[in-house]
Design a protein around this motif. Structure first.
Motif, PDB file in Angstrom:
ATOM      1  N   ALA A 393       0.821  -1.212   0.000  1.00 56.57           N
ATOM      2  CA  ALA A 393       0.000   0.000   0.000  1.00 56.57           C
ATOM      3  C   ALA A 393       0.854   1.261   0.000  1.00 56.57           C
ATOM      4  O   ALA A 393       1.906   1.313   0.627  1.00 56.57           O
ATOM      5  N   VAL A 397      -3.581   5.115   3.541  1.00 53.66           N
ATOM      6  CA  VAL A 397      -3.944   3.699   3.547  1.00 53.66           C
ATOM      7  C   VAL A 397      -5.264   3.507   4.282  1.00 53.66           C
ATOM      8  O   VAL A 397      -5.365   3.821   5.465  1.00 53.66           O
ATOM      9  N   GLY A 401      -5.596  -1.300   2.241  1.00 48.76           N
ATOM     10  CA  GLY A 401      -4.182  -1.520   2.535  1.00 48.76           C
ATOM     11  C   GLY A 401      -3.952  -2.599   3.581  1.00 48.76           C
ATOM     12  O   GLY A 401      -2.827  -3.053   3.778  1.00 48.76           O
TER      13      GLY A 401
END
Lengths: 439, 439
Positions: A393, A397, A401
Motif C-alpha cells: 500500500a 492507507v 491496505g
C-alpha cells in the motif's frame, strides 16, 4: 512473553479469517454497545490519565487530546465503530478469474494479511477505530498506544476483550493491548507470527522501528513535500496553494517543505514578490539558497543551509530555491523527496503530464495543496496511516491496505503431468471468467 | 562502487519511468534485433562457459542448462522478448477515479516500482527474459546471474547496453549486470536507491538475503506444501493428485511435502492401501508418524522424525500423518506450512469452502495438484518468481507484481483550508468517476 502474545494473536487470526462479514461486523456492534454501556467507567479511567497528565505538567494541547469526555468525542468514537461496520466486506472479493482447463478454475480473492502490530499516539479514541478496522478486515491486531492514555486504553481493551469473548465468534486474542515499549521491542523479532507493523508517530519512532525489525513496516518516517512553480504557473493560484500547503497545519506530514521556483518566474520581479509577500504575510520564514536570496528582501528570509533540501521543518519554515527547467525539477525532487506528495503549479497540461509521469512519489499533484494527502479527504472512509513504501500500500492507507489476496484453484482431480511443460500434451485454456461469480 | 551502481540505476529509472509503451516496447524490438545479429558471438562466449563447466566437472544437467546453442533455445529466448513486448502496457492503468470536488479529481494509476536487484540462476536465457520484463514494466534492474554462465551473461548485457544507448530512449544504466557475490552484498545496503530484491535460487540464498537487507525481498525460501485428504475425499482422485504433486518434479517448490490423512480415511484399510500403493509404486519413501506407521506395511515407510512437519524434502520423500478433523488440518497447516500452496481433497463443497477460507497460504487448492502453482500455468505469460510474502505480490508473480501505483490529484488552485476538518466549511463530494478516462 512476546512470543506467546504473537502466537496467540496468530492463532486467533486463523479463526477470525474464517468468519463471515455478518459475524465480524456483528462483533463491532457488540463492541459499540459494550463501550456505550460502560461509558461512566471509561471516563473514570480517562480522568486518571488526565490527572496524571496535569501532575506531569504535560502541555494543554496534549491534555486536550487525552480528554474523552468533552466535545462529543466519546459519542463520535462510538459512531466511528458503526461507520466501519457499515463499510463493504473487504474479504473474499474476486479480482481475477480464469479457466485454466475444463473444470479447473483459478480465482484471486482478497484475504486479510494476518497479524498487525500497530503503534499509535496518545489519543484514546484511536483504539476504538483501529480495533474496528482490524476486526472488519479480518486481521488480528496487537496494539500499543501512547503511555499518557494507558488507563483509558486498558479499560477499553478490557471491555473489548470481554465483549468478544462473551458475545461474539471473534476470539478475544484477536485484539491484544500491550503496555510497554520493551514489549514492542520484543515483538519486533516475532516475524514468524506478525505480518505487518504500522507505526504512527514521530519520525524517530518510525525510523527506529524500521531499523529493528525484519517484519514489513507500513508507514512513513519523513514527509518532505515539494511544490514546483513552473514557468507557466498562474501566480495568484500558486501563492494560494503554497501558503495553504505550508500553513494549514505545518506539523502535518503533508505540509510543504520545499519550494522550487522556475528561474523565469524567479527573475520576473512582480511574480517573485507575490510569492514572497504571500509567505511573509502568513508568517513563514524562507530559507533561501544563494541564487534566489539576492532577489528577495531580507525580512523573513534567511540563508538556506547545506541540509535545506533534506529537511522536514514541521514549522512555519520553507526552503526556497530556483530551478532551471522542468526536467531539473523532476530530477531534484526524485533525489530529495521522501516520496510522500509533490506538486507542480502550471497552466500547461504538457508540463503537468511530464511531472505526473516523472515524479516517483505516492502523491503527485497538479495545481492543488499538498494538504489533501489524507485518507479522509481521498474518501477512503478511514485511514490507518500514510505509506511512503513503494511496495504494497502506498499513500493514504484505508481498509484496502490491510488486505492481501490468495489464489484459489478449484479442480476435479486435475494433475500437472498431463499438461505441456510437465510431461503431458494437454494445453491450458486461459480463458477469462466472470469475476462476479459467487464462489 | 555499489552506491554508484545503485545510484546510476536509480537515475536511469527517472527517465525510463517517463517513456511511453511504444518507446519501451520498441527498445525490446531493438534488443531482439541486436541479440539476433550477434548470435555467433554470443554462442562463442557461451562455448567458453561450457568449456569451463566441463573443466570443472560440473554435472551434465547443469551443462545442459548452460548450453544456449541446442534445442532451439536461442531462438525461443529471442521470441520471449517479443512476447513480453506484446503484453499490454502495465503502466498508467487507472484503478481508482474519484471526484473530490468540482475540478478536483483523484486518480490512482499504476506505476513502476523503481530499481530491482534480481539474482538468478545459471540459465543464459533468463537474462533476456528479465531484461525484457524490467524495461516493459518501466523498472531499472541490476542483475546478478549464476557465475557458471558469466561469459554469456556478459556478452549479452554488453549488447543490450550498446543497443539501449545507440538505438533507444531507454538509458543504458537501466540494465546493469554485476559480476560478484561481494557486489550483491554491498548492494543489499543501498536501500536508498534499490526498491526490491528478487532472489531466485536455493533456500539458503534467499534466507541469506532476507537476513542481510532492509530492502523488501520478493520470493520464497521454503516450499512446504501440504495435501489434506478429507474424510469425504474420492480416493482414486486423491491418489492421482498426491502422486502427481509429489513426483512430477520433486525438486520444485510446489511439490507436496506433507500428506495429512483424516483418521477416518486412515482407518479404512482399503483406502489407506490405495494411497500407500500409489506412493510406493511411484518410488516415494513415506516418513510416517507413529499413529499411522502401525497401519502401513514396512516397505517404503520409515519413521518420521521431530522435524518432519517442517521439512522440505525436495526429493521422493513425503511426511505422512493422520489428522482428527478438518479444523485440526487447518490449524496444523497454518502452523507448519511455508504459506506457498496447500490442497484439500474432498467431495464436500462445504468442507472445501472451510479449507479455502481458513488456510493462510498464497495458493489454496481443491482437488488438484500443487504443481499447478506456476505463473505460466496460471496464464500470466511470464513469471519473475513465486512469493510467499503476505504483503505486495503473492504466489506466482508476473508483470503485475513489478508494479506499484501512485495517486494523482488534479486541481485548479484548490486548497485544503476551505474544507471541513481543515478550517473551512466546504464538503468533499467523493463521487466515483469513469476509470477508463484518458488521462
Amino acid at each position: 512473553m512476546a512470543e506467546i502474545i504473537a502466537k496467540e494473536a496468530n492463532s486467533a487470526f486463523s479463526v477470525l479469517k474464517t468468519l463471515s462479514d455478518d459475524e465480524r461486523s456483528g462483533a463491532l456492534h457488540q463492541i459499540y454497545q459494550g463501550l456505550k454501556d460502560k461509558k461512566d467507567e471509561i471516563l473514570k479511567f480517562n480522568k486518571i490519565d488526565l490527572d496524571n497528565a496535569s501532575k506531569n505538567n504535560l502541555s494543554s494541547s496534549l491534555i486536550k487530546r487525552l480528554d474523552l469526555s468533552t466535545g462529543g468525542k466519546f459519542d463520535s468514537m462510538l459512531e466511528g465503530i458503526l461507520d466501519v461496520a457499515k463499510l463493504p466486506d473487504p474479504i473474499g472479493k474476486c479480482t481475477l478469474a480464469k479457466k485454466l482447463d475444463e473444470g479447473l478454475n483459478l480465482y484471486r480473492v482478497t484475504a486479510p494479511i494476518g497479524v498487525l502490530l500497530i503503534i499509535f499516539e496518545s489519543r484514546p479514541e484511536v483504539i476504538a477505530n483501529i480495533t474496528a478496522l482490524a476486526i472488519k478486515s479480518g486481521n488480528s491486531a496487537i496494539l500499543k498506544g501512547g503511555k499518557e492514555s494507558y488507563q483509558t486504553f486498558k479499560i477499553m481493551s478490557d471491555i473489548v476483550n470481554e465483549v468478544l469473548n462473551d458475545k461474539t465468534k471473534v476470539p478475544k486474542d484477536a485484539i491484544k493491548l500491550i503496555e510497554s515499549r520493551e514489549e514492542v521491542g520484543d515483538l519486533l523479532s516475532q516475524d514468524k507470527y506478525i505480518d505487518l507493523v504500522i507505526p504512527r508517530g514521530s519520525n524517530q519512532l518510525v525510523r527506529n522501528i524500521k531499523e529493528n525489525t525484519k517484519i514489513p513496516v507500513l508507514g512513513h518516517a519523513d514527509g518532505i513535500c515539494s511544490i514546483f512553480v513552473d514557468e507557466s504557473a498562474d501566480i495568484e493560484k500558486s501563492v494560494k496553494v503554497i501558503v495553504d500547503s505550508k500553513t494549514n497545519y505545518p506539523a502535518g506530514c503533508n505540509a510543504v517543505e520545499q519550494l522550487l521556483i522556475h528561474e523565469k518566474v524567479a527573475n520576473d520581479d512582480a511574480k517573485l514578490q507575490k510569492i514572497y509577500q504571500g509567505l511573509k504575510n502568513a508568517g513563514v520564514t524562507m530559507h533561501a539558497t544563494s541564487e534566489i536570496k539576492g532577489l528577495l528582501p531580507n525580512e523573513s528570509v534567511v540563508d538556506a543551509d547545506d541540509k535545506c533540501f533534506d529537511t522536514e521543518y514541521l514549522s512555519l519554515d520553507i526552503t526556497v530555491a530556483t530551478i532551471k527547467s522542468l526536467g531539473d525539477a523532476i530530477t531534484h525532487i526524485n533525489s530529495h523527496s521522501s516520496k510522500h506528495t509533490d506538486c507542480i503549479m502550471t497552466e500547461s497540461k504538457e508540463n503537468a503530464d511530464k511531472f505526473l509521469k516523472g515524479i516517483d512519489s505516492a502523491g503527485i499533484y497538479w495545481n492543488c495543496s499538498t494538504r489533501f494527502a489524507d485518507g479522509f479527504r481521498y474518501g477512503f472512509g478511514t485511514e490507518v496511516g500514510i505509506s511512503t513504501n513503494k511496495i504494497h500500500a502506498r499513500g493514504p492507507v484505508g481498509l484496502e491496505g490491510l488486505m492481501s489476496y490468495q489464489y484459489q484453484l478449484r479442480g476435479d482431480g486435475h494433475i500437472a503431468s498431463q499438461y505441456k511443460g510437465a510431461g503431458g500434451d494437454k494445453v491450458f485454456v486461459h480463458e477469462d471468467l466472470d469475476m462476479n461469480v459467487k464462489l
